[in-house]
Design a protein around this motif. Structure first.
Motif, short mmCIF file in Angstrom:
data_model
loop_
_atom_site.label_atom_id
_atom_site.label_comp_id
_atom_site.label_asym_id
_atom_site.label_seq_id
_atom_site.Cartn_x
_atom_site.Cartn_y
_atom_site.Cartn_z
N LEU A 108 0.80 -1.22 0.00
CA LEU A 108 0.00 0.00 0.00
C LEU A 108 0.84 1.27 0.00
O LEU A 108 0.34 2.34 -0.32
CB LEU A 108 -0.95 0.00 1.20
N VAL B 59 -3.88 -5.13 -4.33
CA VAL B 59 -4.37 -5.15 -2.94
C VAL B 59 -5.75 -5.80 -2.87
O VAL B 59 -6.02 -6.59 -1.96
CB VAL B 59 -4.38 -3.73 -2.35
N VAL C 87 -6.52 -8.93 -0.36
CA VAL C 87 -7.21 -8.62 0.89
C VAL C 87 -7.89 -9.88 1.42
O VAL C 87 -8.43 -10.69 0.67
CB VAL C 87 -8.20 -7.45 0.71
N ASN D 289 -6.66 -9.08 7.16
CA ASN D 289 -6.05 -7.76 6.95
C ASN D 289 -7.02 -6.71 6.41
O ASN D 289 -6.60 -5.60 6.11
CB ASN D 289 -4.85 -7.89 6.01
N GLU E 221 -7.06 -3.30 8.27
CA GLU E 221 -5.86 -2.48 8.02
C GLU E 221 -5.92 -1.85 6.63
O GLU E 221 -5.58 -0.68 6.45
CB GLU E 221 -4.60 -3.33 8.15
N VAL E 222 -6.36 -2.62 5.65
CA VAL E 222 -6.47 -2.11 4.28
C VAL E 222 -7.49 -0.98 4.24
O VAL E 222 -7.24 0.07 3.64
CB VAL E 222 -6.85 -3.25 3.30
N LEU F 117 -7.02 2.93 3.06
CA LEU F 117 -7.85 3.50 2.00
C LEU F 117 -8.62 4.72 2.48
O LEU F 117 -8.75 5.71 1.75
CB LEU F 117 -8.82 2.44 1.45
N SER G 5 -12.50 0.71 -4.77
CA SER G 5 -11.78 -0.29 -3.99
C SER G 5 -12.44 -0.52 -2.63
O SER G 5 -12.60 -1.65 -2.19
CB SER G 5 -10.32 0.15 -3.77
N CYS H 107 -14.19 -4.02 -1.26
CA CYS H 107 -13.89 -4.57 0.07
C CYS H 107 -15.15 -4.74 0.90
O CYS H 107 -15.33 -5.75 1.59
CB CYS H 107 -12.91 -3.67 0.83
#
Length: 102
Positions: free
Chosen positions: A3, A21, A25, A29, A32-33, A37, A64, A68
């Motif tokens: 990232l 990413v 993912v 995690n 955290e991602v 973002l 993104s 997610c």
């Protein structure tokens, strides 16, 4: 670690980074991602950033975050309020679609 490439001013590097990413993912995690973002999307509001590139980058980030949130529904509620701030910006259409699906 991947990232960190989002700090690049090159939009194609940012796009590829986000694609990688999103493939990597996982439930371990995802929080955290999403945190990274969210920080990146807030950076796009800075007055120091070129408006055109910020709008493009913001759209990539919203998409993104959207993907997610679809994969991991438990993180969706953590980003809805942040994305609502962008309803009056150029990326409003993406935000509306995101909120509608959730």
């Amino acid at each position: 670690d991947i990232l960190r490439a989002l700090n690049s001013p090159n939009s194609s590097i940012r796009r590829k980074t986000l694609q990688i990413v999103m493939e990597l993912v996982s439930p371990r995690n995802v929080s955290e991602v999403m945190l990274v973002l969210k920080k990146e999307i807030v950076k796009t509001q800075s007055k120091d950033v070129d408006k055109e590139s910020a709008t493009e980058y913001r759209a990539m980030l919203v998409k993104s975050i959207h993907s997610c949130a679809i994969k991991f529904a438990n993180v969706a509620d953590s980003v809805v309020h942040l994305l609502m701030d962008f309803l009056s910006s150029d990326g409003a259409h993406d935000v509306i679609l995101f909120v509608r699906e959730i």
